[in-house]
Design a protein around this motif. Structure first.
Motif, PDB file in Angstrom:
ATOM      1  N   PHE A  50       0.825  -1.205   0.000  1.00 70.36           N
ATOM      2  CA  PHE A  50       0.000   0.000   0.000  1.00 70.36           C
ATOM      3  C   PHE A  50       0.863   1.260   0.000  1.00 70.36           C
ATOM      4  N   ARG A  51       1.975   1.232   0.719  1.00 67.48           N
ATOM      5  CA  ARG A  51       2.851   2.394   0.780  1.00 67.48           C
ATOM      6  C   ARG A  51       3.318   2.772  -0.620  1.00 67.48           C
ATOM      7  N   ALA A  52       3.753   1.789  -1.390  1.00 67.56           N
ATOM      8  CA  ALA A  52       4.202   2.060  -2.768  1.00 67.56           C
ATOM      9  C   ALA A  52       3.052   2.573  -3.623  1.00 67.56           C
ATOM     10  N   MET A  53       1.885   1.998  -3.431  1.00 62.90           N
ATOM     11  CA  MET A  53       0.715   2.388  -4.216  1.00 62.90           C
ATOM     12  C   MET A  53       0.335   3.860  -3.970  1.00 62.90           C
ATOM     13  N   PHE A  54       0.331   4.258  -2.708  1.00 63.49           N
ATOM     14  CA  PHE A  54      -0.137   5.599  -2.365  1.00 63.49           C
ATOM     15  C   PHE A  54       0.940   6.670  -2.492  1.00 63.49           C
ATOM     16  N   SER A  55       2.186   6.265  -2.626  1.00 65.27           N
ATOM     17  CA  SER A  55       3.252   7.263  -2.746  1.00 65.27           C
ATOM     18  C   SER A  55       3.764   7.383  -4.178  1.00 65.27           C
ATOM     19  N   SER A  56       3.026   6.825  -5.107  1.00 69.50           N
ATOM     20  CA  SER A  56       3.419   6.893  -6.518  1.00 69.50           C
ATOM     21  C   SER A  56       2.292   7.542  -7.325  1.00 69.50           C
ATOM     22  N   ASP A  57       2.444   7.514  -8.616  1.00 72.24           N
ATOM     23  CA  ASP A  57       1.428   8.076  -9.500  1.00 72.24           C
ATOM     24  C   ASP A  57       0.375   7.053  -9.896  1.00 72.24           C
ATOM     25  N   MET A  58       0.254   5.982  -9.138  1.00 73.73           N
ATOM     26  CA  MET A  58      -0.764   4.981  -9.451  1.00 73.73           C
ATOM     27  C   MET A  58      -2.149   5.605  -9.301  1.00 73.73           C
ATOM     28  N   SER A  59      -3.110   5.064 -10.022  1.00 75.27           N
ATOM     29  CA  SER A  59      -4.446   5.657 -10.040  1.00 75.27           C
ATOM     30  C   SER A  59      -5.089   5.694  -8.654  1.00 75.27           C
ATOM     31  N   GLU A  60      -4.772   4.721  -7.801  1.00 77.92           N
ATOM     32  CA  GLU A  60      -5.359   4.703  -6.456  1.00 77.92           C
ATOM     33  C   GLU A  60      -4.988   5.942  -5.654  1.00 77.92           C
ATOM     34  N   SER A  61      -3.766   6.421  -5.842  1.00 76.69           N
ATOM     35  CA  SER A  61      -3.356   7.624  -5.103  1.00 76.69           C
ATOM     36  C   SER A  61      -4.026   8.874  -5.651  1.00 76.69           C
ATOM     37  N   GLN A  62      -4.460   8.813  -6.893  1.00 74.46           N
ATOM     38  CA  GLN A  62      -5.107   9.965  -7.514  1.00 74.46           C
ATOM     39  C   GLN A  62      -6.626   9.971  -7.319  1.00 74.46           C
ATOM     40  N   THR A  63      -7.249   8.800  -7.423  1.00 74.54           N
ATOM     41  CA  THR A  63      -8.710   8.724  -7.409  1.00 74.54           C
ATOM     42  C   THR A  63      -9.309   8.504  -6.021  1.00 74.54           C
ATOM     43  N   GLY A  64      -8.522   7.955  -5.099  1.00 71.57           N
ATOM     44  CA  GLY A  64      -9.070   7.640  -3.788  1.00 71.57           C
ATOM     45  C   GLY A  64      -9.927   6.383  -3.802  1.00 71.57           C
ATOM     46  N   VAL A  65      -9.744   5.550  -4.821  1.00 70.57           N
ATOM     47  CA  VAL A  65     -10.488   4.292  -4.934  1.00 70.57           C
ATOM     48  C   VAL A  65      -9.484   3.166  -5.150  1.00 70.57           C
ATOM     49  N   LEU A  66      -9.594   2.132  -4.339  1.00 67.48           N
ATOM     50  CA  LEU A  66      -8.723   0.966  -4.435  1.00 67.48           C
ATOM     51  C   LEU A  66      -9.573  -0.257  -4.739  1.00 67.48           C
ATOM     52  N   ASN A  67      -9.304  -0.899  -5.858  1.00 66.77           N
ATOM     53  CA  ASN A  67     -10.030  -2.114  -6.241  1.00 66.77           C
ATOM     54  C   ASN A  67      -9.229  -3.334  -5.821  1.00 66.77           C
ATOM     55  N   LEU A  68      -9.894  -4.209  -5.061  1.00 64.80           N
ATOM     56  CA  LEU A  68      -9.318  -5.486  -4.654  1.00 64.80           C
ATOM     57  C   LEU A  68     -10.282  -6.585  -5.107  1.00 64.80           C
ATOM     58  N   PRO A  69     -10.324  -6.874  -6.408  1.00 62.28           N
ATOM     59  CA  PRO A  69     -11.346  -7.768  -6.952  1.00 62.28           C
ATOM     60  C   PRO A  69     -11.219  -9.226  -6.533  1.00 62.28           C
ATOM     61  N   THR A  70     -10.086  -9.620  -5.959  1.00 66.50           N
ATOM     62  CA  THR A  70      -9.919 -11.011  -5.537  1.00 66.50           C
ATOM     63  C   THR A  70     -10.079 -11.198  -4.030  1.00 66.50           C
ATOM     64  N   VAL A  71     -10.324 -10.114  -3.312  1.00 68.02           N
ATOM     65  CA  VAL A  71     -10.402 -10.167  -1.844  1.00 68.02           C
ATOM     66  C   VAL A  71     -11.838  -9.908  -1.405  1.00 68.02           C
ATOM     67  N   SER A  72     -12.361 -10.784  -0.554  1.00 69.78           N
ATOM     68  CA  SER A  72     -13.710 -10.558  -0.034  1.00 69.78           C
ATOM     69  C   SER A  72     -13.663  -9.453   1.019  1.00 69.78           C
ATOM     70  N   LEU A  73     -14.772  -8.784   1.176  1.00 73.60           N
ATOM     71  CA  LEU A  73     -14.869  -7.701   2.146  1.00 73.60           C
ATOM     72  C   LEU A  73     -14.572  -8.196   3.553  1.00 73.60           C
ATOM     73  N   SER A  74     -15.122  -9.342   3.909  1.00 69.41           N
ATOM     74  CA  SER A  74     -14.911  -9.860   5.274  1.00 69.41           C
ATOM     75  C   SER A  74     -13.439 -10.171   5.525  1.00 69.41           C
ATOM     76  N   VAL A  75     -12.739 -10.699   4.529  1.00 72.17           N
ATOM     77  CA  VAL A  75     -11.314 -10.995   4.691  1.00 72.17           C
ATOM     78  C   VAL A  75     -10.519  -9.696   4.803  1.00 72.17           C
ATOM     79  N   PHE A  76     -10.838  -8.701   3.990  1.00 72.48           N
ATOM     80  CA  PHE A  76     -10.147  -7.409   4.099  1.00 72.48           C
ATOM     81  C   PHE A  76     -10.346  -6.823   5.493  1.00 72.48           C
ATOM     82  N   GLU A  77     -11.576  -6.857   5.984  1.00 69.99           N
ATOM     83  CA  GLU A  77     -11.861  -6.323   7.319  1.00 69.99           C
ATOM     84  C   GLU A  77     -11.145  -7.132   8.399  1.00 69.99           C
TER      85      GLU A  77
END
Length: 137
Positions: A47-74
Motif C-alpha cells: 500500500f505504501r508504494a501504491m499511495f506514494s506513486s502516480d498509481m491511479s489509487e493515489s489519484q482517485t481515492g479508490v482501491l479495487n481489490l477484486p480477488t479479496v472478499s470484504l470480510s477478509v479485508f476487514e
C-alpha cells in the motif's frame, strides 16, 4: 507502554470502522468499505508504494481489490491493528492469498501457524490443501 500503544491502534480501528477519518474507498469482490491511507501504508509496503506513486489509487481515492472478499479485508485490517488472530478453518485460504498479495508476512505466518496446529486433512479440504501447498511450496 505497550498497552497504551495497543489501545491507540484499537481506537484507530474503531474510528475507521465507524467511517471516521477515512480517505479511500476499498472495492472488494463482494462489497465496499472505506479506509485510511496512512493506516494501510503503515500496514504494508504494498500500500505504501501504491499511495506514494502516480498509481491511479493515489489519484482517485479508490482501491479495487477484486480477488479479496470484504470480510477478509476487514479481518486482515483488524488483525494488523488490534493484534487479534481471526484466522479460522473457514477463511485461512482467502486470508493467506490476500496477505501474500498485500505483502503482510505477519498475517501469512498466522495462517501457517493455523495450518500447522489445527488443520486436519479431510475429503472436504484435501483439494484446498493441495492448492495451498502447490502455490506456497
Amino acid at each position: 507502554m505497550e498497552k497504551a500503544q495497543a489501545q491507540i491502534l484499537v481506537n484507530i480501528h474503531e474510528e475507521i470502522t465507524k467511517g471516521t477519518f477515512t480517505d479511500i474507498q476499498i472495492i472488494c469482490k463482494d462489497g465496499t468499505t472505506t479506509e485510511n491511507r496512512i493506516v494501510l501504508a503503515a500496514m504494508s509496503s504494498y500500500f505504501r508504494a501504491m499511495f506514494s506513486s502516480d498509481m491511479s489509487e493515489s489519484q482517485t481515492g479508490v482501491l479495487n481489490l477484486p480477488t479479496v472478499s470484504l470480510s477478509v479485508f476487514e479481518d486482515i485490517t483488524k488483525m494488523c491493528l488490534c493484534g487479534i488472530n481471526l484466522v479460522s478453518e473457514d477463511n485461512y485460504m482467502e486470508v493467506i492469498d490476500a496477505a501474500a498479495m498485500m505483502q503482510l508476512d505477519n498475517i501469512k505466518q498466522l495462517c501457517v501457524l493455523h495450518l500447522k496446529e489445527g488443520l486436519t486433512l479431510t475429503d472436504k479440504n484435501c483439494l484446498g490443501w493441495w492448492r495451498l501447498l502447490k502455490m506456497y511450496n
